[in-house]
Scaffold this motif. Structure first.
Motif, mmCIF file in Angstrom:
data_model
loop_
_atom_site.group_PDB
_atom_site.id
_atom_site.type_symbol
_atom_site.label_atom_id
_atom_site.label_comp_id
_atom_site.label_asym_id
_atom_site.label_seq_id
_atom_site.Cartn_x
_atom_site.Cartn_y
_atom_site.Cartn_z
ATOM 1 N N GLY A 98 -1.489 1.863 9.156
ATOM 2 C CA GLY A 98 -1.292 2.390 10.509
ATOM 3 C C GLY A 98 0.146 2.612 10.890
ATOM 4 N N GLY A 99 1.044 2.600 9.901
ATOM 5 C CA GLY A 99 2.448 2.734 10.218
ATOM 6 C C GLY A 99 3.061 1.376 10.539
ATOM 7 N N LEU A 117 2.102 13.052 6.925
ATOM 8 C CA LEU A 117 1.818 13.205 8.354
ATOM 9 C C LEU A 117 0.906 12.115 8.908
ATOM 10 C CD1 LEU A 117 2.523 15.239 10.600
ATOM 11 C CD2 LEU A 117 0.418 16.470 10.054
ATOM 12 N N ASN A 118 0.008 11.593 8.088
ATOM 13 C CA ASN A 118 -0.987 10.628 8.565
ATOM 14 C C ASN A 118 -0.885 9.363 7.719
ATOM 15 O OD1 ASN A 118 -3.786 9.323 8.363
ATOM 16 N ND2 ASN A 118 -4.052 10.683 10.109
ATOM 17 N N SER A 119 -0.603 8.240 8.360
ATOM 18 C CA SER A 119 -0.354 7.003 7.614
ATOM 19 C C SER A 119 -1.588 6.524 6.861
ATOM 20 C CB SER A 119 0.137 5.906 8.565
ATOM 21 O OG SER A 119 -0.834 5.649 9.579
ATOM 22 N N LEU A 120 -2.776 6.717 7.424
ATOM 23 C CA LEU A 120 -4.001 6.281 6.753
ATOM 24 C C LEU A 120 -4.250 7.098 5.485
ATOM 25 C CD1 LEU A 120 -6.521 4.533 6.685
ATOM 26 C CD2 LEU A 120 -7.594 6.064 8.351
ATOM 27 N N ASP A 121 -4.053 8.416 5.592
ATOM 28 C CA ASP A 121 -4.188 9.266 4.403
ATOM 29 C C ASP A 121 -3.109 8.946 3.377
ATOM 30 O OD1 ASP A 121 -5.210 11.658 2.916
ATOM 31 O OD2 ASP A 121 -3.218 12.427 3.400
ATOM 32 N N ASN A 168 0.825 -1.214 0.000
ATOM 33 C CA ASN A 168 0.000 0.000 0.000
ATOM 34 C C ASN A 168 0.859 1.264 0.000
ATOM 35 O OD1 ASN A 168 -2.038 -1.823 0.167
ATOM 36 N ND2 ASN A 168 -2.764 -1.243 2.200
ATOM 37 N N ASP A 169 1.873 1.302 0.889
ATOM 38 C CA ASP A 169 2.745 2.487 0.857
ATOM 39 C C ASP A 169 3.747 2.393 -0.289
ATOM 40 O OD1 ASP A 169 4.231 0.493 2.178
ATOM 41 O OD2 ASP A 169 5.267 1.902 3.486
#
Length: 466
Positions: free
Chosen positions: A200-201, A222-226, A109-110
């Motif tokens: 979620g990191g 800044l936000n892992s979900l975004d 995903n990332d």
């Protein structure tokens, strides 16, 4: 990814493999996937998650894989679904279990979010480089045609005289905005999602600031979900590209109309024209027509991705795989159109005499007749009405405002004198519009100076990125 999972008892059906697989189109991300993996493995070593020796072996092998791909020595397999899993499988085949450590603290995903951002950043800069080249050509035409006069149009009816410089620099303003929109999209997306993992990191001590800097980002998201669900940057770029191709389409429409026999204001070179299969006299502006036609394609890609993204629950969803083909097609279409369009503009012939002759037809200096009467003391509304009567009289008697005698002028108002002819000359009509942004040469030179400065900054910005 059943091939790496212990969860499934049965092999995936070939139908779902074919349907699920993205390797047919996402293989073009191979370079960015490998660059991201190299940054990730360096981050793993920095956090003492893997040893320095393991990091060196994985990095060395990834570079070798990149070289082999670029030399056509590697064939990707649909069995491994996408570019990420294909490269990981090749790595493991070459170095064994050490290769399996690459995916520590990372999700596809990332990984895919990172690959697309790296790809998009490069594509934005490539498109901006084409825009710089186009603006350079527009600047040249603007400098060469300060005294080339032509009709300006509203409702496709002759309205007022302008210079060709004023005309071409109007498109310059559009393409400057296109450049800046892409620059804004670049700045907003210039944050690395690497390390956001699935959503979620990660529990591993990965320095996301470090990996972001290795990849040329301002910092981490800044936000892992975004981070894993964001495709705004692709939509923003595609929106910017839609505006850009709209401007190319408008310009192409002008070239198509102005190169027709009915106008003959400009001539598109033979190199960017085609003939007819049956009519030997034809010289068709096919290149301009194709650019105009491809506009709908770019719009469609944007609307497709907007529609895909509009109802997804937050987090990564497989629907988002649909972003790639649409985005790839849009950037490829834009680059192809810009290459052709720049070539057309470079070889464009301006028929200056015909443009000037066109200015003397259609009563395009009628507003100046009204302005003349206003300066002499009449209200503009009265001057406007009188000028309309003069135009009607001239049409009925096959005259122009230049060939109407002073005696005839005075029949409509005693405020007319011999100086009216100088006042309504085409050059004077253009040059006396001194309000900022108007047609006067003074204003055109300001626009050219601004464009020169804009191009200098844009080129410096591009060099800094490279």
């Amino acid at each position: 990814m059943q091939y790496f999972s212990g969860r499934f008892k049965e092999k995936a059906d070939k139908l779902i493999l074919d349907f699920h697989s993205s390797i047919g189109f996402d293989q073009r991300l191979y370079k960015y996937d490998i660059l991201g993996s190299i940054a990730h493995v360096k981050g793993l070593a920095k956090g003492n998650i893997i040893s320095q020796e393991e990091k060196n072996l994985i990095e060395k092998t990834l570079i070798e894989i990149l070289d082999d791909i670029e030399n056509g020595k590697i064939k990707f397999s649909i069995a491994y679904e996408d570019i990420h899993m294909n490269i990981e499988k090749i790595l493991i085949d070459r170095i064994g279990d050490v290769g399996k450590k690459l995916h520590t603290g990372r999700s596809r995903n990332d990984q895919v979010a990172l690959d697309m951002k790296l790809f998009a950043k490069d594509e934005v800069k490539i498109i901006q480089s084409f825009l710089i080249e186009l603006l350079d050509e527009i600047k040249i035409l603007g400098e060469e045609n300060l005294k080339t006069y032509m009709p300006g149009f509203t409702h496709l009816q002759k309205a007022q005289p302008i210079s060709f410089s004023h005309y071409i620099l109007a498109y310059g303003e559009m393409f400057k905005r296109d450049f800046l929109r892409l620059e804004n999209a670049f700045e907003l997306m210039n944050y690395s999602p690497l390390g956001a993992a699935a959503l979620g990191g990660t529990t591993y001590p990965i320095d996301r600031e470090y990996t972001a800097s290795l990849l040329g980002f301002k910092g981490p998201t800044l936000n892992s979900l975004d981070s894993v669900s964001d495709r705004d940057y692709l939509i923003e770029i595609m929106s910017s590209l839609s505006l850009l191709i709209m401007h190319l389409s408008k310009f192409s429409e002008d070239l198509i109309i102005y190169s027709s026999n009915e106008f003959n204001y400009i001539e598109i070179s033979d190199g960017f024209s085609t003939g007819s299969s049956i009519m030997p006299q034809k010289k068709n502006p096919d290149a301009a027509e194709l650019i105009r036609g491809k506009t709908g394609r770019v719009y469609g890609n944007l609307m497709g991705l907007l529609t895909t993204m509009k109802g997804l629950p937050l987090g990564y969803n497989k629907d988002m795989q649909e972003d790639k083909e649409a985005f790839f097609d849009s950037v490829d279409t834009i680059k192809g159109c810009l290459k052709v369009f720049i070539g057309m503009v470079k070889t464009l012939k301006i028929n200056k005499d015909i443009l000037l002759l066109a200015c003397k037809e259609g009563f395009i200096n009628a507003t100046d007749v009204a302005d003349y009467l206003t300066i002499k003391g009449l209200s503009f509304r009265d001057a406007y009405k009188i000028t309309g009567e003069i135009v009607k009289y001239s049409i009925e008697n096959k005259l122009t405002l230049d060939t109407l005698s002073i005696t005839e002028y005075k029949k409509f108002s005693p405020y007319f004198f011999e100086d009216v002819y100088k006042y309504i000359s085409i050059e004077n009509c253009v040059e006396k519009r001194l309000s900022f942004g108007g047609t006067a040469s003074k204003n055109i030179k300001i626009q050219l100076d601004e464009l020169t400065l804009f191009l200098k900054r844009a080129k410096e910005n591009l060099l800094n990125y490279i």
